[in-house]
Design an enzyme around this catalytic site. Structure first.
Site, PDB file in Angstrom:
ATOM      1  N   SER A 269      80.639  61.257  30.937  1.00  0.00           N
ATOM      2  CA  SER A 269      79.398  60.857  30.852  1.00  0.00           C
ATOM      3  C   SER A 269      78.612  62.231  30.841  1.00  0.00           C
ATOM      4  O   SER A 269      78.916  63.016  31.554  1.00  0.00           O
ATOM      5  CB  SER A 269      78.800  59.971  31.739  1.00  0.00           C
ATOM      6  OG  SER A 269      77.370  59.850  31.818  1.00  0.00           O
ATOM      7  N   CYS A 270      77.631  62.431  29.610  1.00  0.00           N
ATOM      8  CA  CYS A 270      77.105  63.637  29.370  1.00  0.00           C
ATOM      9  C   CYS A 270      75.677  63.491  29.641  1.00  0.00           C
ATOM     10  O   CYS A 270      74.981  62.693  30.338  1.00  0.00           O
ATOM     11  CB  CYS A 270      77.731  64.375  28.397  1.00  0.00           C
ATOM     12  SG  CYS A 270      77.443  63.384  26.721  1.00  0.00           S
ATOM     13  N   SER A 271      74.810  64.240  28.575  1.00  0.00           N
ATOM     14  CA  SER A 271      73.566  64.223  28.426  1.00  0.00           C
ATOM     15  C   SER A 271      73.127  62.821  27.394  1.00  0.00           C
ATOM     16  O   SER A 271      72.256  61.938  27.770  1.00  0.00           O
ATOM     17  CB  SER A 271      73.059  65.301  27.895  1.00  0.00           C
ATOM     18  OG  SER A 271      73.033  66.593  28.801  1.00  0.00           O
ATOM     19  N   TRP A 299      73.488  60.227  30.592  1.00  0.00           N
ATOM     20  CA  TRP A 299      72.322  60.560  31.323  1.00  0.00           C
ATOM     21  C   TRP A 299      70.883  60.101  30.896  1.00  0.00           C
ATOM     22  O   TRP A 299      69.917  59.694  31.384  1.00  0.00           O
ATOM     23  CB  TRP A 299      72.198  61.972  31.837  1.00  0.00           C
ATOM     24  CG  TRP A 299      71.604  62.238  33.281  1.00  0.00           C
ATOM     25  CD1 TRP A 299      70.048  62.691  33.192  1.00  0.00           C
ATOM     26  CD2 TRP A 299      71.683  61.616  34.304  1.00  0.00           C
ATOM     27  NE1 TRP A 299      69.583  62.654  34.640  1.00  0.00           N
ATOM     28  CE2 TRP A 299      70.552  61.904  35.204  1.00  0.00           C
ATOM     29  CE3 TRP A 299      72.825  61.109  34.810  1.00  0.00           C
ATOM     30  CZ2 TRP A 299      70.803  61.632  36.608  1.00  0.00           C
ATOM     31  CZ3 TRP A 299      72.775  60.757  36.152  1.00  0.00           C
ATOM     32  CH2 TRP A 299      71.717  61.069  37.077  1.00  0.00           C
TER      33      TRP A 299
END
Length: 318
Positions: A269-271, A299
């Site tokens: 999971s990133c931005s 995010w």
């Protein structure tokens, strides 16, 4: 009499069961979602060299996608037969959230207009720090059911250094591309909620350290999913060419230092769901980790739900 009656009933039951099974294969099974069978879909994503591209350049089934975001870069020079489709074209607003992947129909239209069919072999490339655009489109091709996908290691800069490029635009016939949605390679927000803190589940967050720690005020809430390991995506790339991977042995050491094991159920999971695709491709397809998935909302979606827990500071792994 009773024995004859029972035998007759048994015979009828046997034929009923056989008929039901036959009906299931003809009618019910084809209606099941593609994701039910996608875990063993056989999709292959590889990182390839400029020499590989030259070797396969005459393959009539090869479609090359230049996903650089500035059209003048493409017009100035590109790989022979490459079609330009900016990686930004694959995302837009959804229910108020920015940069979410378009629905399957629209993604399918984009690939079809780029000359991709369900039987194509597709090479994707970008340049500079936009390797994430290349891995994102490679991920979307796998997500859409394509089997044979490659990412150009070193990007356009690496290719141009050893192979001829062109300014000519390709000619091709637009075919049909039907998305066969592979839901097994991603998780939803509801699934993320259930997986936080669960034994055997590891969240990897490939964002820069300051974003991970919540030190930059970008989102409504800043920080990371509790228990996530921070492995910035740039640590996988060569310092001299940020579009080229480090040797896999170096990447294995990075993962080992963070105690990331192939036995883990790994969620990346990133931005915005873009950075995550690099580590997804490397872990799943190059290192053969068996269970790696992406949280596409990342995010951007997670932080907007004020009831969900947020951690700040350095990672705290229990």
């Amino acid at each position: 009499m009773k024995l004859k009656y029972l035998l007759a009933r048994l015979k009828k039951t046997k034929f009923f069961v056989l008929g039901a099974v036959f009906f299931a294969f003809l009618v019910i099974i084809p209606l099941l979602p593609f994701s039910a069978f996608s875990a063993n879909s056989g999709t292959k994503i590889q990182f390839v060299t400029p020499a590989w591209v030259a070797e396969h350049s005459k393959d009539p089934n090869l479609r090359i996608l230049d996903v650089r975001n500035f059209p003048l870069d493409y017009i100035e020079g590109h790989l022979p037969n490459a079609v330009n489709i900016a990686d930004t074209a694959f995302r837009g607003p959804k229910e108020g959230l920015p940069v979410q992947y378009w629905n399957n129909e629209k993604i399918g239209q984009i690939f079809a207009n780029s000359g991709v069919t369900n039987n194509s072999r597709v090479l994707v490339y970008s340049d500079d720090k936009d390797v994430l655009g290349a891995t994102m489109v490679a991920y979307l091709l796998e997500r859409s059911g394509l089997q044979d996908i490659a990412v150009l290691d070193g990007g356009y800069t690496g290719y141009q250094a050893s192979q001829p490029v062109t300014k000519e635009f390709p000619k091709y016939t637009v075919g049909k591309f039907t998305v066969r949605d592979n839901a097994s390679i991603r998780v939803t927000l509801d699934e993320v909620k259930k997986l936080i803190g669960k034994s055997g589940v590891t969240f990897i967050d490939p964002r820069p350290e300051k974003l991970f720690r919540g030190e930059e005020n970008i989102w409504v809430r800043n920080g990371h999913i509790p228990g996530a390991r921070n492995i910035p995506w740039v640590t996988f790339m060569d310092a001299q060419n940020p579009d080229q991977l480090k040797p896999l042995e170096d990447i294995k050491k990075i993962l080992a230092d963070k105690k990331i094991s192939p036995s883990n159920d790994i969620i990346i999971s990133c931005s915005t769901g873009r950075e995550a695709t690099l580590q997804y491709v490397v872990l799943k397809h190059l290192l053969n980790y068996p269970k790696v998935r992406i949280y596409e909302g990342s995010w951007t979606e997670y932080s907007a739900h004020k009831d969900l827990p947020v951690a700040t500071g350095d990672e705290k792994v229990t």
